[in-house]
Design an enzyme around this catalytic site. Structure first.
Site, short mmCIF file in Angstrom:
data_model
loop_
_atom_site.label_atom_id
_atom_site.label_comp_id
_atom_site.label_asym_id
_atom_site.label_seq_id
_atom_site.Cartn_x
_atom_site.Cartn_y
_atom_site.Cartn_z
N SER A 82 33.88 -23.28 84.28
CA SER A 82 33.45 -24.81 84.50
C SER A 82 32.15 -25.06 83.69
O SER A 82 31.28 -24.44 83.39
CB SER A 82 33.17 -25.15 85.91
OG SER A 82 34.04 -24.53 86.73
N SER A 136 36.20 -15.36 86.39
CA SER A 136 37.34 -15.31 86.39
C SER A 136 37.83 -15.03 84.91
O SER A 136 37.41 -15.20 83.97
CB SER A 136 37.93 -16.63 86.77
OG SER A 136 37.53 -16.68 88.16
N GLU A 173 43.84 -17.10 100.52
CA GLU A 173 44.23 -15.58 100.69
C GLU A 173 42.96 -14.89 100.66
O GLU A 173 43.03 -14.00 101.71
CB GLU A 173 45.51 -15.16 99.60
CG GLU A 173 46.63 -15.84 99.71
CD GLU A 173 46.58 -17.12 99.40
OE1 GLU A 173 47.69 -18.05 99.54
OE2 GLU A 173 45.47 -17.73 98.63
N GLN A 222 29.49 -20.22 84.48
CA GLN A 222 29.73 -18.97 85.15
C GLN A 222 30.93 -18.27 84.48
O GLN A 222 32.05 -18.63 84.32
CB GLN A 222 30.08 -19.37 86.75
CG GLN A 222 30.35 -18.04 87.52
CD GLN A 222 30.62 -18.81 88.89
OE1 GLN A 222 30.89 -19.85 89.29
NE2 GLN A 222 30.67 -17.73 89.72
N GLU A 225 26.56 -19.73 97.05
CA GLU A 225 27.48 -20.77 96.67
C GLU A 225 27.64 -21.50 97.95
O GLU A 225 28.29 -22.50 98.07
CB GLU A 225 28.91 -20.12 96.05
CG GLU A 225 30.02 -21.18 95.50
CD GLU A 225 31.07 -20.52 94.86
OE1 GLU A 225 31.72 -21.19 94.12
OE2 GLU A 225 31.36 -19.37 95.34
#
Length: 404
Positions: free
Chosen positions: A166, A134, A384, A131, A249
């Protein structure tokens, strides 16, 4: 959701349990429990072979529609499968991202040609996926993606960096969010691309973790290429596809995760009984609280999945998925802390040594649990971010002000 199992569901549970009991023997039984969080490096090739055996018997992609090679199982039957798989302590899969994230995304948003090309090898576990979301300055803030892609004839040319990718070091392909409209910002102008990793212009650097493995990676794209038709959805409209994927997910496999959590809790309780810390009323109370909380988390997860299935909640942005992520992540981190308290001074020691000269240390299961669970409240959407989703999208509070 009616949690009373029908005769059909009970028969299906027996089928799953029987198949696992008949096949998870001999060399396969030696893989029991391997490959969990922080342990993805364990027996990778052997677990890949086990996953391919599952595929031969149609035990991969069980929730996919039958037209795409799945079993078309009901929501409850998918829960049954994942719970029984976890109870059998079967080895962790090697293609979670392909099976539970990309596959459903292609079914929902992909072209017919993309489905024909990519779904069969995902189902057969012959192509593995990573994936590419990020980035160094776009972790939880996915809309800040800076990786760029431009069309050059019949190919996209990609430049940029991804991080915390990952299993990229063992994957064949990566689904990548890239900015394809120059001058665009935030969630505008992004595209969802399917990119082969075995090519010039792709460099993968494993990141060594506290738990000794290297599940996460940095991935650098320098003039990497992929075919022009390997964009899922419309170019520049990748944000909706990316959010749709994140909705998958929070799928039914999370119910199997709670079974794994229960097994971890039982090992901590067993250790407390062995070393006598169970006699401490504070320790005993904390263990009891963890057990009650896990039961509540499982019940909430079932209810949340039922709401999503009934169209009453959005898995991508609704409250259920965010509440569940907050609940299990903080519970698991608390379990790691209690495990260390139960271990006492022994929890501070490792077998072997570690040094700059390349020495290694060996963690026991509770040390590994403690160290890896520190990341639970960060990956997959930090606490958060989940709280902001609940505040803004569920409670209707003012949006968080953005910096100038």
């Amino acid at each position: 959701m009616d949690l009373t199992e029908s005769a059909e569901d009970r028969a299906f549970r027996d089928e799953v349990r029987t198949w696992l009991g008949d096949h998870l023997v001999g060399e396969w039984r030696e893989l029991s429990g391997l490959g969990g969080p922080g342990r993805d490096h364990e027996a990778f090739e052997e677990r890949l072979a086990w996953n391919q055996l599952l595929a031969e018997h149609r035990w991969t992609c069980v929730g996919w529609p039958e037209e795409y090679g799945g079993r078309g199982l009901s929501l409850w039957q998918q829960v049954i499968f994942h719970e029984e798989y976890a109870r059998a302590d079967a080895p962790h899969d090697v293609n979670h991202l392909g099976e539970t994230l990309l596959g459903p995304t292609l079914i929902a948003f992909g072209s017919d040609e993309q489905k024909r090309r990519f779904l069969p090898p995902i189902r057969e576990v012959t192509e593995l996926w990573a994936q590419g979301y990020s980035e160094p300055n776009a972790g939880s803030d996915l809309a800040n993606v800076q990786t760029k892609a431009r069309l050059d004839g019949d190919q996209w040319v990609i430049d940029g960096q991804k991080v915390w990718t990952s299993n990229a070091h063992v994957s064949d392909w990566c689904f990548v969010i890239a900015r394809t409209e120059p001058g665009s910002s935030r969630h505008h102008g992004l595209s969802f691309l399917l990119v082969p990793l075995e090519q010039e212009g792709v460099e993968i650097r494993p990141i060594e973790q506290l738990t000794s493995g290297s599940e996460f990676n940095e991935v650098f794209f320098t003039g990497a290429r992929t075919a022009a038709d390997l964009v899922v959805g419309e170019p520049g409209k990748g944000w909706g596809v990316a959010m749709g994927l994140l909705g998958f997910e929070r799928g039914v496999s999370t119910l199997g995760q709670t079974v794994g959590f229960a097994r971890e809790l039982e090992t901590v309780i067993a250790r407390a009984k062995t070393n006598g810390s169970i006699d401490d009323p504070v320790v005993r109370d904390r263990l009891a609280q963890l057990k009650v909380e896990l039961s509540a988390i499982r019940s909430f997860a079932l209810r949340a999945l039922a709401l999503v299935e009934g169209g009453q909640d959005s898995a991508a942005g609704g409250g259920a998925g965010s509440i569940f992520k907050l609940a299990w992540a903080n519970w698991h981190r608390k379990l790691g802390e209690v495990a260390m308290d139960v271990a006492g001074p022994a929890g501070l020691l490792t077998r072997g040594t570690r040094s700059d000269s390349g020495g290694a240390y060996e963690l026991d299961e509770h040390q590994r649990l403690f160290l890896f669970s520190r990341s639970d409240t960060i990956y997959g959407g930090s606490d958060e971010v989940q709280k902001n989703i609940l505040a803004e999208r569920v409670l209707g509070l003012p949006r968080e002000p953005k910096g100038a």
